[in-house]
Structures are given as C-alpha cells and as structure tokens.
Design a protein around this motif. Structure first.
Motif, PDB file in Angstrom:
ATOM      1  N   ALA A 118       0.820  -1.221   0.000  1.00  0.00           N
ATOM      2  CA  ALA A 118       0.000   0.000   0.000  1.00  0.00           C
ATOM      3  C   ALA A 118       0.847   1.261   0.000  1.00  0.00           C
ATOM      4  O   ALA A 118       0.527   2.247  -0.682  1.00  0.00           O
ATOM      5  N   VAL A 119       1.940   1.255   0.787  1.00  0.00           N
ATOM      6  CA  VAL A 119       2.790   2.440   0.891  1.00  0.00           C
ATOM      7  C   VAL A 119       3.646   2.561  -0.368  1.00  0.00           C
ATOM      8  O   VAL A 119       4.431   1.669  -0.692  1.00  0.00           O
ATOM      9  N   GLY A 120       3.488   3.639  -1.069  1.00  0.00           N
ATOM     10  CA  GLY A 120       4.262   3.846  -2.297  1.00  0.00           C
ATOM     11  C   GLY A 120       4.278   5.316  -2.660  1.00  0.00           C
ATOM     12  O   GLY A 120       4.110   6.191  -1.805  1.00  0.00           O
ATOM     13  N   LEU A 121       4.443   5.584  -3.941  1.00  0.00           N
ATOM     14  CA  LEU A 121       4.477   6.975  -4.395  1.00  0.00           C
ATOM     15  C   LEU A 121       3.132   7.664  -4.154  1.00  0.00           C
ATOM     16  O   LEU A 121       3.069   8.886  -4.065  1.00  0.00           O
ATOM     17  N   GLY A 122       2.060   6.864  -4.022  1.00  0.00           N
ATOM     18  CA  GLY A 122       0.758   7.451  -3.721  1.00  0.00           C
ATOM     19  C   GLY A 122       0.750   8.177  -2.393  1.00  0.00           C
ATOM     20  O   GLY A 122       0.070   9.188  -2.229  1.00  0.00           O
ATOM     21  N   ASN A 123       1.516   7.657  -1.409  1.00  0.00           N
ATOM     22  CA  ASN A 123       1.597   8.293  -0.098  1.00  0.00           C
ATOM     23  C   ASN A 123       2.553   9.476  -0.089  1.00  0.00           C
ATOM     24  O   ASN A 123       2.246  10.545   0.445  1.00  0.00           O
ATOM     25  N   ILE A 124       3.742   9.265  -0.642  1.00  0.00           N
ATOM     26  CA  ILE A 124       4.825  10.241  -0.471  1.00  0.00           C
ATOM     27  C   ILE A 124       4.832  11.277  -1.580  1.00  0.00           C
ATOM     28  O   ILE A 124       5.313  12.396  -1.401  1.00  0.00           O
ATOM     29  N   TRP A 125       4.276  10.962  -2.718  1.00  0.00           N
ATOM     30  CA  TRP A 125       4.236  11.904  -3.839  1.00  0.00           C
ATOM     31  C   TRP A 125       2.827  12.482  -4.006  1.00  0.00           C
ATOM     32  O   TRP A 125       2.619  13.686  -3.944  1.00  0.00           O
ATOM     33  N   ARG A 126       1.829  11.612  -4.134  1.00  0.00           N
ATOM     34  CA  ARG A 126       0.492  12.070  -4.496  1.00  0.00           C
ATOM     35  C   ARG A 126      -0.259  12.697  -3.317  1.00  0.00           C
ATOM     36  O   ARG A 126      -0.932  13.715  -3.473  1.00  0.00           O
ATOM     37  N   LEU A 139     -11.747  10.574  -1.430  1.00  0.00           N
ATOM     38  CA  LEU A 139     -12.186   9.207  -1.693  1.00  0.00           C
ATOM     39  C   LEU A 139     -11.247   8.527  -2.692  1.00  0.00           C
ATOM     40  O   LEU A 139     -10.807   7.395  -2.494  1.00  0.00           O
ATOM     41  N   GLY A 140     -10.951   9.239  -3.772  1.00  0.00           N
ATOM     42  CA  GLY A 140     -10.060   8.680  -4.788  1.00  0.00           C
ATOM     43  C   GLY A 140      -8.667   8.418  -4.260  1.00  0.00           C
ATOM     44  O   GLY A 140      -8.047   7.394  -4.563  1.00  0.00           O
ATOM     45  N   GLN A 141      -8.145   9.331  -3.429  1.00  0.00           N
ATOM     46  CA  GLN A 141      -6.814   9.166  -2.873  1.00  0.00           C
ATOM     47  C   GLN A 141      -6.751   7.973  -1.923  1.00  0.00           C
ATOM     48  O   GLN A 141      -5.772   7.225  -1.916  1.00  0.00           O
ATOM     49  N   SER A 142      -7.773   7.771  -1.110  1.00  0.00           N
ATOM     50  CA  SER A 142      -7.780   6.634  -0.202  1.00  0.00           C
ATOM     51  C   SER A 142      -7.779   5.329  -0.986  1.00  0.00           C
ATOM     52  O   SER A 142      -7.104   4.362  -0.626  1.00  0.00           O
ATOM     53  N   PHE A 143      -8.489   5.306  -2.083  1.00  0.00           N
ATOM     54  CA  PHE A 143      -8.551   4.141  -2.958  1.00  0.00           C
ATOM     55  C   PHE A 143      -7.195   3.873  -3.588  1.00  0.00           C
ATOM     56  O   PHE A 143      -6.695   2.743  -3.601  1.00  0.00           O
ATOM     57  N   TYR A 144      -6.590   4.943  -4.103  1.00  0.00           N
ATOM     58  CA  TYR A 144      -5.280   4.848  -4.768  1.00  0.00           C
ATOM     59  C   TYR A 144      -4.201   4.425  -3.778  1.00  0.00           C
ATOM     60  O   TYR A 144      -3.361   3.573  -4.063  1.00  0.00           O
ATOM     61  N   SER A 145      -4.226   5.031  -2.598  1.00  0.00           N
ATOM     62  CA  SER A 145      -3.159   4.835  -1.624  1.00  0.00           C
ATOM     63  C   SER A 145      -3.136   3.430  -1.046  1.00  0.00           C
ATOM     64  O   SER A 145      -2.070   2.864  -0.788  1.00  0.00           O
ATOM     65  N   LEU A 146      -4.311   2.824  -0.842  1.00  0.00           N
ATOM     66  CA  LEU A 146      -4.384   1.512  -0.205  1.00  0.00           C
ATOM     67  C   LEU A 146      -4.284   0.351  -1.190  1.00  0.00           C
ATOM     68  O   LEU A 146      -4.405  -0.804  -0.802  1.00  0.00           O
ATOM     69  N   SER A 147      -4.038   0.648  -2.470  1.00  0.00           N
ATOM     70  CA  SER A 147      -3.847  -0.393  -3.498  1.00  0.00           C
ATOM     71  C   SER A 147      -5.068  -1.294  -3.651  1.00  0.00           C
ATOM     72  O   SER A 147      -4.938  -2.499  -3.882  1.00  0.00           O
TER      73      SER A 147
END
Length: 453
Positions: free
Chosen positions: A23-31, A220-228
């Motif tokens: 789950a932790v990736g560029l979505g957390n640290i970048w997006r 909503l979209g970010q939570s979806f993206y971030s948790l894979s």
C-alpha cells in the motif's frame, strides 16, 4: 494447490509489513502531499481519514476474504468462488490492472533512482528554471529513463524469485523500517527550518472554507489509490495468510500505518516548502521540480545537510516505489505460475521481460515516440488514466458487490471471524459498508473521474 501446500508468510509482523509495503508507495509520499496542498491541508486529511475508515478498510477486508479463502492467485480466486458465473472476470481485471500498472509505475520509480544519482553527484543545484529544464530533459531522453526503469524492475525480480518468506517478507522487514527511519529523519530536519511553523499550521489546522464536493471526491479517490485497492495485490498477498490471521485487525493496522506515512510525508514537505515561500499547491511537479529547489534554498546555510536530506529523500521515494512494485509484480507472477503450471522463476522472468517492454514504450511515448498516442494521450498517460480512473474503481466496485451480494454469507462470516474464534460484533457494520456505503462511494469516484459529476 491446498492451503497447507501453499507458501505462507512466516509471522504477523511479516504480514503487516509486506501488505503495508504494497500500500505504501508513491501514492503516499508523492500524491498525498500535493493532493492535500491543493485541497486545504488539514481539512483534506480529516476527510481522507474518514474515507479510509468507511471505504478503505472494508474494501481491504473484502479482498483479504477472497484471497485467503481461495488460497490462489487473484484470477483463479474469483473464478473459484464465482462458480463459473461472469463474476470471475473481476479477478482477471485485477491481474491485468496490476500488470499494466507495473509497467508504467516502473518508469516513475526509475525517475526516483535518477534523482538519487543526481543528488549524489551534485547535479541538483541551480535556479528554479534549471530544475524544470533538468526534469524535462531527463523525462524525454530516449535512453536514461529506460535504463533506470529496467534496473528497478530487475531489482524487483531478484526479490520475487526468492519466494514469499525469503523474498517478499524478508525484503519488507528490511525496507519498511528503513523507509520509516528515513522519513522521520527528513521530517525532523524539515520541521526545524525557519518559518516551518507556517507549514505545520497549514497541515494541522483545517480550513473547512475550502471544502466542497471536489475535496470529498478527491479524498475518496486518494484513499482508494493509496491503499492499493482493486489491483490484485491485496487479494494475492491474502492468499499467503494463515488461518490464524485476524483479517479485520490486520486491515486496520495496515491502514493506520499507511495513513501515518502519508501524514508524515506532509510533515516532511510542507514545512520545508513554506520555509522558502513555495506554494503548497504546486501539484504533481512538487517532487521532481519544486522540491530540489526547496532543499537547495532551505539548507543554503548548511549545504552538507541539504545534500544528505536530498539524497535521503529520493532514496525514500525509491524504497516506497520498490515495495509497491514487489506486490504488483507478485500479482502477475503468481498468476502465470499457477495458471500455466510453470516454475516461479520462469513466471517471474516472463513478467519482468514484458514489464520492461511496457516501461520502455511508456517512457519513449513521453519523448522520441510522442507520436504513439491512444485517444490523444501518450501511452504513459493513457495507462495511468485507464488503470487508475477506470479499472481500479471498477474492480473495487465489483468486488464489493461480489462480497456483499453474491458470496455465501456463511463463507464471509467464517473468514471474518476465523471460523467463529474471533468476536464478530463488527461483522454487521462491515457487511453494511460493503453492500451499500462502499459501492455508492466508489461509484461517485468513478463518475467524478470520468467527468459526469
């Protein structure tokens, strides 16, 4: 293959760190930071946390239930549980999504490696215009981005071929603590900069005057993206869970860790940005164009510290990218290994070669092959749009409907309570969310991303 014959994670810590690493990736640290910057800081974070609770955790538990009960790759899991009905297509959507994301995600991951090199040799020094020109020149180069993308895919392959315990779990136990330590070090450095208090205030004091329907849908979209969710990773990893794993508790712990790292990323970026007068809503360019300038200005009086922080930051980004790539690669590797009855190593080789080819095409479509477009978008942008805005929401939406309305409730309850050995007081709330709340929210995300609302 039976559950007893199938490889399993060796410890509860391994389960948490490996799945959190997915789950932790560029979505957390970048997006996440630039999304928070564009949507009111703390107000966005509070709404995001609410979305994780109402949407992320129930969806993650649903994928856990499917993966562990079927004890096989994502495509076969849905096929096995759907009993020949059209629902089995959901599993294939997950595998295809994970595979396509691996290819283009490797390109961005390769950019992170380039910036480690650039930081190490002192290339990240100059005017704001220089940083913009530097990134544009590198992004459109015909060779360098491909080399870095291939290198990080090969690194992923070397971990994958060692298996679940010796490869994925062992790597996660090493990389996740290292990622967390690097993040904390940079947060401390950032928070002690002159004027950092303005960044902290922006991040921690909510401004609800900026909250509208777009902020809710963005969260909503970010939570979806971030948790894979919806890309096969969670379901595949769950197939390696033991029967003793508490699925609900694991989903909560993973979501908490994922959210903590996202918030720490904000604490890392915004104090430094405000310290040098950079706008918090700099958007996607924040990482590769804006932040090098921030590091240079913020640590102008202590260039050695600035050098170390910059190097550590891009090492952090690369680690986050690698942990996600491992899980994405595993989705396709497990699929090929089990569906075509080939060795793990051979399956991993096939996935690695194909992903390298996709990464090369994606990278070239941003430069010399800019004539290669799909629906008016470069191949890179098209895959990003197609997977992120169509396949991910669609897969998550269908999974909720599958769990909530199709799967026998006896199976769902049995997996949720570990055969009745765990307290099931949250089961009713979980089922209500999966049946009604999650599908409605995901449908809103989907329609919003396609521009219908």
């Amino acid at each position: 293959m039976s559950q007893t014959e199938r490889a399993n994670f060796g410890s509860k810590l391994g389960i948490i760190l490996a799945t959190a690493g997915s789950a932790v990736g560029l979505g957390n640290i970048w997006r996440f930071p630039y999304m928070a910057g564009e949507n009111g800081g703390a107000a966005f974070i509070l709404i995001y946390i609410l979305c994780v609770i109402l949407l992320g955790i129930p969806c993650m538990v649903s994928e856990f239930i499917i993966g562990r009960h079927a004890a096989t790759n994502t495509a076969r899991a849905y096929r096995k549980l759907s009993k020949g009905t059209p629902w089995m297509i959901v599993g294939y959507i997950g595998v295809l999504t994970g595979f396509l994301i691996t290819g283009y995600y490797a390109v961005v991951s390769g950019w992170c490696l380039q910036y480690i090199y650039a930081s190490a040799v002192g290339e990240l020094s100059g005017s704001p215009d220089y940083f913009n020109a530097y990134f544009k020149s590198f992004e459109t180069d015909a060779i360098k981005p491909i080399i870095w993308a291939v290198l990080i895919i090969v690194a992923t392959y070397l971990i994958i071929i060692r298996g679940v315990r010796k490869g994925i779990e062992k790597a996660s136990k090493l990389m996740m603590p290292l990622l967390f330590v690097l993040l904390l070090v940079i947060v401390v450095c950032s928070c002690f900069l002159p004027g950092a208090d303005k960044g902290l205030s922006f991040l921690l004091k909510p401004d609800f005057g900026k909250v509208d329907e777009n902020v809710f849908l963005g969260a909503l979209g970010q939570s979806f993206y971030s948790l894979s969710i919806g890309m096969g990773c969670i379901c595949t990893y769950a197939s390696y869970f033991s029967r003793q794993t508490d699925l609900g508790k694991s989903a909560v712990q993973i979501s908490l860790l994922d959210t903590l790292i996202a918030v720490l990323a904000g604490l890392m970026i915004f104090p430094a940005a405000f310290s040098v007068g950079v706008s918090p809503d700099s958007g996607p360019s924040l990482i590769f164009i804006t932040l090098p300038n921030v590091f240079q200005q913020a640590f102008a009086g202590a260039p050695v510290i600035g050098y170390v922080v910059s190097l550590a930051f891009y090492a952090l980004l690369s680690l986050a990218a690698l942990t996600s790539l491992i899980s994405l690669h595993e989705v396709s590797t497990a699929f090929l290994q089990e569906e075509f009855c080939i060795t793990r190593k051979r399956a991993a080789v096939i996935v690695t070669v194909l992903c390298c080819l996709i990464a090369a095409v994606c990278s070239l479509s941003l430069g010399d092959w800019d004539f290669m477009q799909v629906f008016g978008m470069p191949v890179f942008d098209f895959l990003d749009f197609f997977t992120g805005q169509i396949f991910l929401p669609l897969g998550g939406f269908l999974t909720c409907l599958f769990i909530g309305w199709f799967m026998p409730k006896a199976i769902v309850r049995d997996e949720f309570t570990n055969g009745g050995t765990l307290n099931n007081k949250f089961y009713g709330a979980y089922l209500f969310c999966v049946r009604f709340v999650c599908p409605t929210c995901i449908l809103l995300i989907f329609l919003h991303q396609l521009g219908y609302i």
